[in-house]
Design a protein around this motif. Sequence first.
Motif, PDB file in Angstrom:
ATOM      1  N   ARG A 144      -7.192 -11.639   2.612  1.00 50.89           N
ATOM      2  CA  ARG A 144      -7.588 -10.325   2.062  1.00 50.89           C
ATOM      3  C   ARG A 144      -8.695 -10.485   1.034  1.00 50.89           C
TER       4      ARG A 144
ATOM      5  N   GLY B 133      -5.287  -3.201   0.262  1.00 54.16           N
ATOM      6  CA  GLY B 133      -5.371  -2.896   1.683  1.00 54.16           C
ATOM      7  C   GLY B 133      -6.298  -1.726   1.950  1.00 54.16           C
ATOM      8  N   ARG B 134      -6.536  -1.485   3.221  1.00 58.27           N
ATOM      9  CA  ARG B 134      -7.455  -0.403   3.585  1.00 58.27           C
ATOM     10  C   ARG B 134      -7.032   0.974   3.066  1.00 58.27           C
ATOM     11  N   PRO B 135      -5.703   1.273   2.983  1.00 59.42           N
ATOM     12  CA  PRO B 135      -5.338   2.576   2.411  1.00 59.42           C
ATOM     13  C   PRO B 135      -5.854   2.766   0.974  1.00 59.42           C
TER      14      PRO B 135
ATOM     15  N   HIS C 155       3.463  -5.131   3.296  1.00 58.81           N
ATOM     16  CA  HIS C 155       2.512  -5.981   4.021  1.00 58.81           C
ATOM     17  C   HIS C 155       2.299  -7.289   3.258  1.00 58.81           C
TER      18      HIS C 155
ATOM     19  N   ASP D  51       0.793  -1.230   0.000  1.00 52.36           N
ATOM     20  CA  ASP D  51       0.000   0.000   0.000  1.00 52.36           C
ATOM     21  C   ASP D  51       0.823   1.277   0.000  1.00 52.36           C
TER      22      ASP D  51
ATOM     23  N   LYS E 291       0.537   8.062   3.085  1.00 50.78           N
ATOM     24  CA  LYS E 291       0.771   8.703   4.394  1.00 50.78           C
ATOM     25  C   LYS E 291       1.655   9.908   4.127  1.00 50.78           C
TER      26      LYS E 291
ATOM     27  N   HIS F 248       4.985   5.405   3.145  1.00 53.46           N
ATOM     28  CA  HIS F 248       3.941   4.877   2.255  1.00 53.46           C
ATOM     29  C   HIS F 248       3.704   5.825   1.077  1.00 53.46           C
TER      30      HIS F 248
ATOM     31  N   ARG G 156     -11.887 -10.798   2.790  1.00 51.15           N
ATOM     32  CA  ARG G 156     -12.323  -9.588   3.495  1.00 51.15           C
ATOM     33  C   ARG G 156     -12.759  -8.468   2.560  1.00 51.15           C
TER      34      ARG G 156
ATOM     35  N   PHE H 128     -10.498   6.609   7.437  1.00 55.38           N
ATOM     36  CA  PHE H 128     -10.275   5.639   8.513  1.00 55.38           C
ATOM     37  C   PHE H 128     -11.149   5.973   9.715  1.00 55.38           C
TER      38      PHE H 128
HETATM   39  P1  AMP Z   1      -4.942  -3.736   5.969  1.00 55.85           P
HETATM   40  O1  AMP Z   1      -3.712  -4.585   6.138  1.00 55.85           O
HETATM   41  O2  AMP Z   1      -5.480  -3.805   4.600  1.00 55.85           O
HETATM   42  O3  AMP Z   1      -5.976  -4.007   7.026  1.00 55.85           O
HETATM   43  O4  AMP Z   1      -4.488  -2.218   6.141  1.00 55.85           O
HETATM   44  C1  AMP Z   1      -3.491  -1.862   7.026  1.00 55.85           C
HETATM   45  C2  AMP Z   1      -2.942  -0.525   6.644  1.00 55.85           C
HETATM   46  O5  AMP Z   1      -3.894   0.466   6.982  1.00 55.85           O
HETATM   47  C3  AMP Z   1      -1.644  -0.162   7.345  1.00 55.85           C
HETATM   48  O6  AMP Z   1      -0.723   0.369   6.428  1.00 55.85           O
HETATM   49  C4  AMP Z   1      -1.994   0.927   8.299  1.00 55.85           C
HETATM   50  O7  AMP Z   1      -1.008   1.888   8.386  1.00 55.85           O
HETATM   51  C5  AMP Z   1      -3.245   1.519   7.715  1.00 55.85           C
HETATM   52  N1  AMP Z   1      -4.103   1.919   8.822  1.00 55.85           N
HETATM   53  C6  AMP Z   1      -4.686   1.114   9.724  1.00 55.85           C
HETATM   54  N2  AMP Z   1      -5.417   1.837  10.604  1.00 55.85           N
HETATM   55  C7  AMP Z   1      -5.292   3.132  10.239  1.00 55.85           C
HETATM   56  C8  AMP Z   1      -5.809   4.359  10.742  1.00 55.85           C
HETATM   57  N3  AMP Z   1      -6.623   4.408  11.808  1.00 55.85           N
HETATM   58  N4  AMP Z   1      -5.449   5.507  10.090  1.00 55.85           N
HETATM   59  C9  AMP Z   1      -4.643   5.459   9.003  1.00 55.85           C
HETATM   60  N5  AMP Z   1      -4.124   4.346   8.482  1.00 55.85           N
HETATM   61  C10 AMP Z   1      -4.442   3.186   9.103  1.00 55.85           C
END
Ligand code: AMP
Length: 288
Positions: free
Chosen positions: A102, A135-137, A42, A17, A258, A254, A105, A156
């Motif tokens: 993943r 990923g979540r980002p 990751h 990510d 970030k 990142h 999810r 987030f």
């Molecule tokens: P995942 O592995 O897909 O669940 O996503 C994890 C990623 O999301 C990591 O790089 C974290 O830095 C980022 N992340 C998780 N929680 C937060 C948050 N509250 N704010 C910003 N980034 C987050």
Amino acid sequence: MLNNLWIDLHVHTTASDGTFSPSEVVKHAQAKGLTAIAITDHDTVQGVAEAVEVGRLLGLEVIPGVEISVDHANKEMHILGYFIELDSPVLAEKLKELQSYRELRNPLMVEKLCSLGLAVTLEEVAAIAQGDIIGRPHFAALLVKKGYVVDKPTAFERYLAQGKPAYVKKEKLTPAEGIQLILAAGGIPVLAHPKYLLESNSPESLSTLIKSLKKLGLQGIEVYYSTHTTQEEKLYKKLANSENLLLTGGSDFHGDNKPEIFLGSGKGNLSIPYQLLSNLKELVLTRN
Ligand code: AMP
Ligand code: ZN
Ligand code: FE
Ligand code: FE
């Protein structure tokens, strides 16, 4: 000799990510005057070979690494692995398993977002992710792009963080499994950013936790990190020293995912000496 040589042992690329490709990250590191970086994506090592090769051409040392998410008391904990063997069959098999978690999810998160009235598709998220790891980002970037939130931190806070309405828990390895995986791949397991564990643990229980992780094979702690305060740094250094664990440090760069974190310098506060990498290398040598 090793004075004034700076490194960054926690770097993400487009393989997970980050928004810089492996080549771009290495070029950026050189432009910033760094001597060595570790690629720690990751759940994947797909960005490593390209980075090592570009590093070789440019004269910048690139350490093969990975960052594995594990489950600790229903909270996320991250284990970094350094000097892993990229061709390890055990590693390949487990990373595939993590990838499948993943894939289970991500569609569920899309569903939740849709039911909240945020029209997104898995294809749109995949188009933002440039590698195989979604990923979540990437979800955060899509929500910004579609105008549902003003920025990624808000994505987030409102939707994606643990406990928020679009969060879906991803199956993870246990800490023991994560550490064993890195050891089985010939790597050095290091506890990433202990800061996030302090949010739900007292310094005393963090110390107990670190002792138990050491019994499982942990060999280091990421003492220097973009968001660690000087006081926290002191605490983690003390914990590492008292458990005879190595100290490491990295920014968790990142790129635009970030934007407040800079390669090598973190939030402007980091300068990580090459000596920490020398210590890691010495451990690799003496152990073999
Ligand atoms: P995942 O592995 O897909 O669940 O996503 C994890 C990623 O999301 C990591 O790089 C974290 O830095 C980022 N992340 C998780 N929680 C937060 C948050 N509250 N704010 C910003 N980034 C987050
Ligand atoms: Zn990340
Ligand atoms: Fe992490
Ligand atoms: Fe990271």
